[in-house]
Design an enzyme around this catalytic site. Sequence first.
Site, PDB file in Angstrom:
ATOM      1  N   ASN A   7      -1.321  -8.988   6.545  1.00  0.00           N
ATOM      2  CA  ASN A   7      -0.946  -7.973   5.721  1.00  0.00           C
ATOM      3  C   ASN A   7      -0.150  -8.651   4.386  1.00  0.00           C
ATOM      4  O   ASN A   7       0.972  -8.651   4.697  1.00  0.00           O
ATOM      5  CB  ASN A   7      -0.570  -6.918   6.186  1.00  0.00           C
ATOM      6  CG  ASN A   7      -0.241  -5.657   5.091  1.00  0.00           C
ATOM      7  OD1 ASN A   7      -0.426  -5.875   3.961  1.00  0.00           O
ATOM      8  ND2 ASN A   7       0.471  -4.407   5.481  1.00  0.00           N
ATOM      9  N   LYS A  14       3.410  -9.619   6.544  1.00  0.00           N
ATOM     10  CA  LYS A  14       3.503  -9.103   7.665  1.00  0.00           C
ATOM     11  C   LYS A  14       2.279  -9.832   8.413  1.00  0.00           C
ATOM     12  O   LYS A  14       1.189  -9.644   7.796  1.00  0.00           O
ATOM     13  CB  LYS A  14       3.462  -7.653   7.770  1.00  0.00           C
ATOM     14  CG  LYS A  14       4.715  -6.945   7.221  1.00  0.00           C
ATOM     15  CD  LYS A  14       4.691  -5.751   7.082  1.00  0.00           C
ATOM     16  CE  LYS A  14       5.909  -4.971   6.396  1.00  0.00           C
ATOM     17  NZ  LYS A  14       5.705  -3.858   5.745  1.00  0.00           N
ATOM     18  N   ARG A  89      -5.888  -7.564   5.533  1.00  0.00           N
ATOM     19  CA  ARG A  89      -5.973  -6.317   4.629  1.00  0.00           C
ATOM     20  C   ARG A  89      -6.184  -6.627   3.326  1.00  0.00           C
ATOM     21  O   ARG A  89      -5.525  -7.476   2.595  1.00  0.00           O
ATOM     22  CB  ARG A  89      -4.411  -5.716   4.882  1.00  0.00           C
ATOM     23  CG  ARG A  89      -4.359  -4.419   4.058  1.00  0.00           C
ATOM     24  CD  ARG A  89      -3.030  -3.741   4.343  1.00  0.00           C
ATOM     25  NE  ARG A  89      -3.021  -2.428   3.608  1.00  0.00           N
ATOM     26  CZ  ARG A  89      -1.797  -1.667   3.420  1.00  0.00           C
ATOM     27  NH1 ARG A  89      -0.937  -2.129   3.926  1.00  0.00           N
ATOM     28  NH2 ARG A  89      -2.012  -0.610   2.711  1.00  0.00           N
ATOM     29  N   HIS A 177      -4.740   3.447   1.164  1.00  0.00           N
ATOM     30  CA  HIS A 177      -4.007   3.837   2.717  1.00  0.00           C
ATOM     31  C   HIS A 177      -5.289   4.253   3.535  1.00  0.00           C
ATOM     32  O   HIS A 177      -5.068   4.920   4.573  1.00  0.00           O
ATOM     33  CB  HIS A 177      -3.287   4.950   2.516  1.00  0.00           C
ATOM     34  CG  HIS A 177      -1.835   4.570   2.130  1.00  0.00           C
ATOM     35  ND1 HIS A 177      -1.065   5.465   1.385  1.00  0.00           N
ATOM     36  CD2 HIS A 177      -1.196   3.629   2.129  1.00  0.00           C
ATOM     37  CE1 HIS A 177       0.166   4.960   0.860  1.00  0.00           C
ATOM     38  NE2 HIS A 177       0.118   3.772   1.527  1.00  0.00           N
ATOM     39  N   HIS A 205       0.379  10.331   4.490  1.00  0.00           N
ATOM     40  CA  HIS A 205       1.042   9.323   4.794  1.00  0.00           C
ATOM     41  C   HIS A 205       2.283   8.943   3.715  1.00  0.00           C
ATOM     42  O   HIS A 205       2.067   8.929   2.745  1.00  0.00           O
ATOM     43  CB  HIS A 205       0.115   7.981   4.639  1.00  0.00           C
ATOM     44  CG  HIS A 205       0.651   6.878   4.581  1.00  0.00           C
ATOM     45  ND1 HIS A 205       0.263   5.741   5.734  1.00  0.00           N
ATOM     46  CD2 HIS A 205       1.993   5.975   3.991  1.00  0.00           C
ATOM     47  CE1 HIS A 205       0.898   4.461   5.349  1.00  0.00           C
ATOM     48  NE2 HIS A 205       1.913   4.738   4.535  1.00  0.00           N
ATOM     49  N   LEU A 206       3.434   9.066   4.357  1.00  0.00           N
ATOM     50  CA  LEU A 206       4.629   8.921   3.319  1.00  0.00           C
ATOM     51  C   LEU A 206       5.503   7.913   3.802  1.00  0.00           C
ATOM     52  O   LEU A 206       6.400   8.034   4.578  1.00  0.00           O
ATOM     53  CB  LEU A 206       5.375  10.161   3.392  1.00  0.00           C
ATOM     54  CG  LEU A 206       4.770  11.680   3.516  1.00  0.00           C
ATOM     55  CD1 LEU A 206       5.645  12.825   3.506  1.00  0.00           C
ATOM     56  CD2 LEU A 206       4.258  11.792   1.775  1.00  0.00           C
ATOM     57  N   ARG A 238       6.896   4.767  -7.595  1.00  0.00           N
ATOM     58  CA  ARG A 238       5.606   5.078  -8.400  1.00  0.00           C
ATOM     59  C   ARG A 238       5.796   6.534  -8.871  1.00  0.00           C
ATOM     60  O   ARG A 238       6.298   7.571  -7.893  1.00  0.00           O
ATOM     61  CB  ARG A 238       4.426   4.932  -7.652  1.00  0.00           C
ATOM     62  CG  ARG A 238       4.042   3.370  -7.627  1.00  0.00           C
ATOM     63  CD  ARG A 238       2.858   2.897  -6.815  1.00  0.00           C
ATOM     64  NE  ARG A 238       3.334   2.303  -5.594  1.00  0.00           N
ATOM     65  CZ  ARG A 238       2.422   2.137  -4.432  1.00  0.00           C
ATOM     66  NH1 ARG A 238       1.109   2.758  -4.406  1.00  0.00           N
ATOM     67  NH2 ARG A 238       2.880   1.464  -3.564  1.00  0.00           N
ATOM     68  N   ASP A 279      14.726   4.587  -1.605  1.00  0.00           N
ATOM     69  CA  ASP A 279      14.823   5.056  -0.343  1.00  0.00           C
ATOM     70  C   ASP A 279      15.226   6.128   0.003  1.00  0.00           C
ATOM     71  O   ASP A 279      16.467   6.727  -0.260  1.00  0.00           O
ATOM     72  CB  ASP A 279      16.032   3.873  -0.009  1.00  0.00           C
ATOM     73  CG  ASP A 279      16.083   3.726   1.881  1.00  0.00           C
ATOM     74  OD1 ASP A 279      15.934   4.910   2.441  1.00  0.00           O
ATOM     75  OD2 ASP A 279      16.104   2.388   1.951  1.00  0.00           O
ATOM     76  N   GLU A 330       7.099   9.963   9.483  1.00  0.00           N
ATOM     77  CA  GLU A 330       7.436   9.589  10.850  1.00  0.00           C
ATOM     78  C   GLU A 330       8.713  10.095  11.043  1.00  0.00           C
ATOM     79  O   GLU A 330       9.388  10.636  12.121  1.00  0.00           O
ATOM     80  CB  GLU A 330       7.331   8.418  11.128  1.00  0.00           C
ATOM     81  CG  GLU A 330       5.757   7.911  11.057  1.00  0.00           C
ATOM     82  CD  GLU A 330       5.761   6.226  11.065  1.00  0.00           C
ATOM     83  OE1 GLU A 330       6.860   5.675  11.291  1.00  0.00           O
ATOM     84  OE2 GLU A 330       4.668   5.605  10.683  1.00  0.00           O
ATOM     85  N   GLU A 384      -1.635   0.112  10.875  1.00  0.00           N
ATOM     86  CA  GLU A 384      -2.765  -0.329  10.127  1.00  0.00           C
ATOM     87  C   GLU A 384      -3.102  -1.822  10.592  1.00  0.00           C
ATOM     88  O   GLU A 384      -4.299  -1.993  10.786  1.00  0.00           O
ATOM     89  CB  GLU A 384      -2.353  -0.455   8.525  1.00  0.00           C
ATOM     90  CG  GLU A 384      -2.105   0.736   7.899  1.00  0.00           C
ATOM     91  CD  GLU A 384      -1.235   0.741   6.667  1.00  0.00           C
ATOM     92  OE1 GLU A 384       0.064   0.421   6.760  1.00  0.00           O
ATOM     93  OE2 GLU A 384      -1.593   1.134   5.528  1.00  0.00           O
TER      94      GLU A 384
HETATM   95  P1  ADP Z   1       5.807   0.871   3.613  1.00  0.00           P
HETATM   96  O1  ADP Z   1       4.985   2.021   2.605  1.00  0.00           O
HETATM   97  O2  ADP Z   1       6.389  -0.350   2.624  1.00  0.00           O
HETATM   98  O3  ADP Z   1       5.217   0.430   4.947  1.00  0.00           O
HETATM   99  P2  ADP Z   1       7.495   2.670   5.084  1.00  0.00           P
HETATM  100  O4  ADP Z   1       6.263   3.551   5.837  1.00  0.00           O
HETATM  101  O5  ADP Z   1       8.324   1.690   6.099  1.00  0.00           O
HETATM  102  O6  ADP Z   1       7.182   1.704   3.883  1.00  0.00           O
HETATM  103  O7  ADP Z   1       8.405   3.827   4.496  1.00  0.00           O
HETATM  104  C1  ADP Z   1       9.718   3.555   3.933  1.00  0.00           C
HETATM  105  C2  ADP Z   1      10.291   4.840   3.403  1.00  0.00           C
HETATM  106  O8  ADP Z   1      10.552   5.536   4.740  1.00  0.00           O
HETATM  107  C3  ADP Z   1      11.604   4.593   2.752  1.00  0.00           C
HETATM  108  O9  ADP Z   1      11.542   5.540   1.655  1.00  0.00           O
HETATM  109  C4  ADP Z   1      12.702   4.991   3.753  1.00  0.00           C
HETATM  110  O10 ADP Z   1      13.967   5.510   3.119  1.00  0.00           O
HETATM  111  C5  ADP Z   1      11.773   6.143   4.807  1.00  0.00           C
HETATM  112  N1  ADP Z   1      12.518   6.147   5.988  1.00  0.00           N
HETATM  113  C6  ADP Z   1      12.778   5.389   7.110  1.00  0.00           C
HETATM  114  N2  ADP Z   1      13.270   5.979   7.965  1.00  0.00           N
HETATM  115  C7  ADP Z   1      13.789   7.242   7.577  1.00  0.00           C
HETATM  116  C8  ADP Z   1      14.476   8.345   8.047  1.00  0.00           C
HETATM  117  N3  ADP Z   1      15.088   8.154   9.169  1.00  0.00           N
HETATM  118  N4  ADP Z   1      14.838   9.343   7.280  1.00  0.00           N
HETATM  119  C9  ADP Z   1      14.213   9.449   6.131  1.00  0.00           C
HETATM  120  N5  ADP Z   1      13.613   8.417   5.608  1.00  0.00           N
HETATM  121  C10 ADP Z   1      13.357   7.187   6.092  1.00  0.00           C
END
Ligand code: ADP
Length: 604
Positions: A7, A14, A89, A177, A205-206, A238, A279, A330, A384
């Site tokens: 990926n 990754k 990917r 996604h 998916h967040l 975004r 973040d 998650e 993924e």
């Molecule tokens: P990507 O889309 O790059 O794979 P991820 O799925 O790892 O990214 O998601 C990153 C987001 O998840 C960031 O905004 C991070 O702050 C948030 N995140 C990770 N752990 C937590 C948590 N415990 N509480 C709130 N947000 C979190």
Amino acid sequence: MRVLVFNAGSSSLKFGVFDTGPGADAETVQCFKGSFERFRDGQCSYRYCAAARDEAGEAPHPDLSAAIAAVPDVLAEWGIDGIDAIGHRIAHGGPDFSAPARLDAETLERIEALTPLAPLHNPANLEAVHMAINVWPDLPQLGVFDTAYHLTNPARATTYAVPRAWRDAGLRRYGFHGTSHKYVAERAAQEIGQPVNSLKIISVHLGNGASACAVNLGQSMDSSMGLTPLEGLVMGTRSGDVDPGAFGFLSRQLGLSIEEIETALYTESGLKALAGSSDMRDVEDRAAAGDSEAQLAINLYAYRVRKYIGAYAAAMGGLDAVVFTGGIGENSASMRRRICDGLEFMGLRLDHDLNQAVQLENRAAPQIQAYGAKVRVIVTETAEQLQIAREVARLMARAETVGMPIPVAVSARHVHLSAEAVEALFGKGYELTPGKPLRQPGNWAAQERVSVEGPKGSLERVAILGPLRKKTQIEVSRTDSFALGIDAPVRDSGQLDGTPRVRLHGPAGSIDTDGLIVAARHIHISPEDARARGLNDGDYVEVRITGPERGLTFTHTLIRVQPGAFTEMHIDTDEANAAGIQADSEGELVPGVAAEAVALGGRR
Ligand code: ADP
């Protein structure tokens, strides 16, 4: 089979190694996980894990190609050998790639041509592929596309209401996604204990990028990302949905160029613009400490997701489950709660203790809805790379069966009747007279006929196929549905939820019944034949029909495994006409992709 998955992004790589068991449903196990981050900044970091070992540190790689070139030594040092295939990917597959594809010279050229659709993502993906071909010239390289899952979206979901010339140039909604949405929807269905093609699921998916997807009866029906991964939900950097009028306004008011606006929408917007950090952990901490900008960012983020959940429940005409995934989905119990609060009216209610206590080890998919709530709420880690490994293994297994003949039968319009319908149409106690036996064992065409009436016209002397079914089902072609004047959905047999009503006439009476469908093309196959061809119930394959005059490759053909089945593909009369098939004919399984056929199965 052992699959190495890449990926690749512009500043990170990754990768993972997966062992997939025999048969597509066998468990896939990850035996190595690696990543290189931030080569752009000249301070590349690495992380490798396998079984009980976990290492991290600095690596000297200046760019993506150098990182890929380093992978063979890393794997050798960790004792990982015997790779059978490499999966990549690929962000954008455009309208052509509805399935994973072997990355040969021709395919790579076609992906290259899609770069304008994903200028940030596809070049890095392609660089990784070219480098991997150099490093592993003898291994098959396959691409799995983020957009592929959404190519089942109907035209009404993919079309922008813009001038024809723009649409002709390729301006349409794609969605991304897809690999994640497909994995989590299937994982949720497994947790619920029902086939995914019997459920209405919204996958949310967040992560840094964020999207929602309506998975209607096992197929993506709509997704919040559009032409590019900018549309839809608020993301880390975004914007998500913005009125396109913003371009003119910003150009006139602030003198910004198109490039400046676009870059800002990708990299300077979302949570970063609203609250100063992309973040979510920072944003949540600041909001809790009273920062009003962070509070607005969180409210807006949750509100946008909630709007999409409501919209997709309406689009699907119901909802069985919402699945949360991605770093935020998650891990953030408070975000899940904010999103779900206020959706009680549609039967969606969280159990707050279960929501707080979510544990996701070992691919768990806990249900966190309140006792008795109509809609399930599930949380699960997305996977993924694992899904890519699975799809690579399936395509490899199927590649061995390429060219195997499949008999094709043309199903003219017909009905299956319930016992009550037979009585209403033919009189009390009436029993249909079995006539010609069909090739599927136990099935026959009755000597009796019915007529089918819609608001625009009628179809006379329509065949009745036995034996009787629990629910009446009327199978017509798309052309027939226009003749009737009713918009019939493309459905698998038996999936009659929410299907339109139509009137049937028999000699003894008439009934109004739902169950009008355009049957999705499918292949009946016995378990023995399916095993021999590397196929599983619920798989989709592509079938090429070669004919003297026309010929066609049918994408998205559903595999239906049934004990005792006679192996045979069923298509309707429109499809047969399009392919130039007169009577019984033969097709052959093909692995790849088919551009022109994608829209054929879609509901407009
Ligand atoms: P990507 O889309 O790059 O794979 P991820 O799925 O790892 O990214 O998601 C990153 C987001 O998840 C960031 O905004 C991070 O702050 C948030 N995140 C990770 N752990 C937590 C948590 N415990 N509480 C709130 N947000 C979190």
